[in-house]
Design a protein around this motif. Structure first.
Motif, PDB file in Angstrom:
ATOM      1  N   ARG A  64     -38.229 -39.145  50.217  1.00 22.53           N
ATOM      2  CA  ARG A  64     -38.780 -39.531  48.915  1.00 22.53           C
ATOM      3  C   ARG A  64     -39.826 -38.516  48.446  1.00 22.53           C
ATOM      4  N   TYR A  65     -40.677 -38.069  49.373  1.00 20.48           N
ATOM      5  CA  TYR A  65     -41.702 -37.091  48.990  1.00 20.48           C
ATOM      6  C   TYR A  65     -41.038 -35.768  48.597  1.00 20.48           C
ATOM      7  N   THR A  66     -40.089 -35.325  49.417  1.00 20.96           N
ATOM      8  CA  THR A  66     -39.433 -34.039  49.139  1.00 20.96           C
ATOM      9  C   THR A  66     -38.700 -34.078  47.805  1.00 20.96           C
ATOM     10  N   ALA A  67     -38.053 -35.199  47.509  1.00 21.59           N
ATOM     11  CA  ALA A  67     -37.265 -35.286  46.280  1.00 21.59           C
ATOM     12  C   ALA A  67     -38.132 -35.504  45.049  1.00 21.59           C
ATOM     13  N   LEU A  95     -31.230 -44.320  50.050  1.00 22.95           N
ATOM     14  CA  LEU A  95     -32.324 -44.706  50.943  1.00 22.95           C
ATOM     15  C   LEU A  95     -32.577 -46.203  50.875  1.00 22.95           C
ATOM     16  N   ASP A  96     -32.578 -46.753  49.669  1.00 23.20           N
ATOM     17  CA  ASP A  96     -32.848 -48.184  49.494  1.00 23.20           C
ATOM     18  C   ASP A  96     -31.740 -49.046  50.089  1.00 23.20           C
ATOM     19  N   MET A 133     -32.534 -36.115  55.107  1.00 22.47           N
ATOM     20  CA  MET A 133     -32.060 -37.488  55.256  1.00 22.47           C
ATOM     21  C   MET A 133     -30.824 -37.544  56.135  1.00 22.47           C
ATOM     22  N   LYS A 134     -29.920 -36.579  55.959  1.00 20.83           N
ATOM     23  CA  LYS A 134     -28.702 -36.546  56.761  1.00 20.83           C
ATOM     24  C   LYS A 134     -29.004 -36.313  58.230  1.00 20.83           C
ATOM     25  N   LYS A 135     -30.101 -35.605  58.542  1.00 23.50           N
ATOM     26  CA  LYS A 135     -30.470 -35.337  59.929  1.00 23.50           C
ATOM     27  C   LYS A 135     -30.827 -36.605  60.684  1.00 23.50           C
ATOM     28  N   VAL A 136     -31.447 -37.560  59.985  1.00 23.21           N
ATOM     29  CA  VAL A 136     -32.021 -38.698  60.694  1.00 23.21           C
ATOM     30  C   VAL A 136     -31.302 -40.012  60.431  1.00 23.21           C
TER      31      VAL A 136
END
Length: 399
Positions: free
Chosen positions: A242-245, A9-10, A258-261
């Protein structure tokens, strides 16, 4: 266990979805600004509809209708302007806490739904007698403020959790820049509505017709439109990875979302060790929010951030919401000016300030925040604010 996902993500390159997230999160702040800053010209209309000037109240029975000078008492203006801000203080605490417990997506939708219903309720305001209208308007403006500040921190949080490390400051600043566009939009809508009602009115130009009671309600209810659109768009977005993880501890679902977007190879976000599909029972935090350990590690940063935000809000909201009183020479409240024209003048002045200062200031920050740093740009902001207010305040009587 989620370090690989967070690193991806970063390091993710700037993609179309980042800009989509800016628009969706920013539309919340756009709606916030619309709802908060449409009230100054509305108070001018309400004054022309429901109030007679207290200096002329004894003469109203003998004065011609067109010469009765109508204005909203300062205490009423201050109350209706500030009551929404009181609601925002409550909303930030309530929805901020809920956002950590129930998720950004769900609570953001709840706050937007509250904004839609409150905007519509402000327009109806139950009845048409003065006291009833003002009390009900104040009540629904308070609820609107609660919804607004539920949206406010969540918009910034959502964008920060979608953004990459390199451009996080610019992305969050871009989200907040939508507030300037919201101020401009509220002014434009007010001017358009006032002009339409004024053109269709058959009353003399110095009188405020009864139909003006509908005009201010239309302006308020228009605030439900961007909130409803934002609600739909936000519900189409997944929860932030980040919230889900980190909070729900469901790294597999975070990787799927994350892969969806984002266009990131699964090999970069899939963890090496197997991870449970269902989130485990979360342990209690190592130290609570109100504890000596938290205050020792984060207290100074939290206090400094809150204090500077408090100071800038004192200036920002007081000068913007009460500018029709501050710059009264530019917005003359004369007997021969009807409510439409007076509200139009206030809205036009707000639009000029938004175009010439507020919006450019936001985008200067967007451009420089990741180049010169957060602290330096904040220091520059406070310096220029001080210079401007000295320039206005010292020769105020002269100008």
């Amino acid at each position: 266990m989620a370090l690989k996902l967070l690193s991806a993500l970063d390091a993710a390159k700037i993609q179309l979805y980042h800009f989509k997230a800016i628009i969706i999160a920013g539309m919340g702040l756009f709606t916030d600004a619309y709802d908060l800053f449409c009230i100054p010209p509305i108070m001018k209309l309400i004054g022309r509809i429901y109030y007679l000037d207290h200096h002329n109240s004894d003469k109203c029975s003998v004065m011609p209708k067109e010469t009765q000078y109508k204005t909203t008492p300062t205490a009423v203006v201050s109350t209706l302007v500030s009551i929404a801000l009181l609601g925002t203080a409550v909303g930030q605490l309530v929805f901020g806490r809920l956002g950590d417990r129930a998720g950004r997506r769900r609570v953001y939708g709840l706050s937007l739904g509250m904004m839609v219903l409150s905007s519509l309720a402000c327009g109806f305001s139950i009845c048409k007698t003065r006291n009833c209208v003002l009390v009900s308007l104040g009540f629904f403006r308070f609820l609107l403020g609660v919804g607004i500040r539920g949206d406010y921190p969540l918009s910034a949080t959502i964008m920060s959790e979608f953004a990459n490390k390199k451009t996080r400051g610019a992305f969050i600043a871009a989200v907040f820049s939508m507030q300037g566009l919201g101020i401009l939009a509220s002014s434009i809508v007010t001017m358009v509505v006032c002009r339409i009602f004024a053109v269709s009115s058959n009353e003399p130009k110095s009188e405020t017709p009864d139909e003006a009671d509908l005009a201010w309600r239309v302006i308020l209810m228009m605030g439900a439109v961007p909130a409803a659109l934002t609600y739909y768009w936000r519900m189409m977005m997944p929860e932030t990875a980040r919230y889900t993880a980190l909070v729900e501890q469901n790294v597999v679902q975070a990787a799927i979302d994350m892969k969806k977007v984002l266009d990131v190879p699964m090999s970069e976000i899939a963890e090496d060790s197997p991870i449970r599909l269902k989130p485990p029972v979360l342990p209690h935090p190592s130290y609570p929010l109100l504890s000596k350990r938290f205050l020792r590690r984060h207290g100074v940063d939290l206090f400094c951030c809150a204090a500077t935000w408090f100071l800038v809000d004192v200036v920002f909201y007081s000068s913007n919401l009460l500018q029709s009183q501050i710059y009264h020479r530019f917005i003359k409240d004369n007997n021969d000016v009807n409510g439409y024209k007076l509200a139009f003048k206030v809205a036009r002045f707000q639009a000029i300030l938004a175009i010439s200062s507020t919006i450019p200031g936001y985008w200067v920050t967007v451009y420089f925040i990741d180049r010169i740093g957060r602290v330096k740009i904040q220091m520059l902001g406070f310096l220029f604010m001080a210079l401007v207010y000295f320039a206005i305040g010292i020769p105020y009587k002269y100008y």
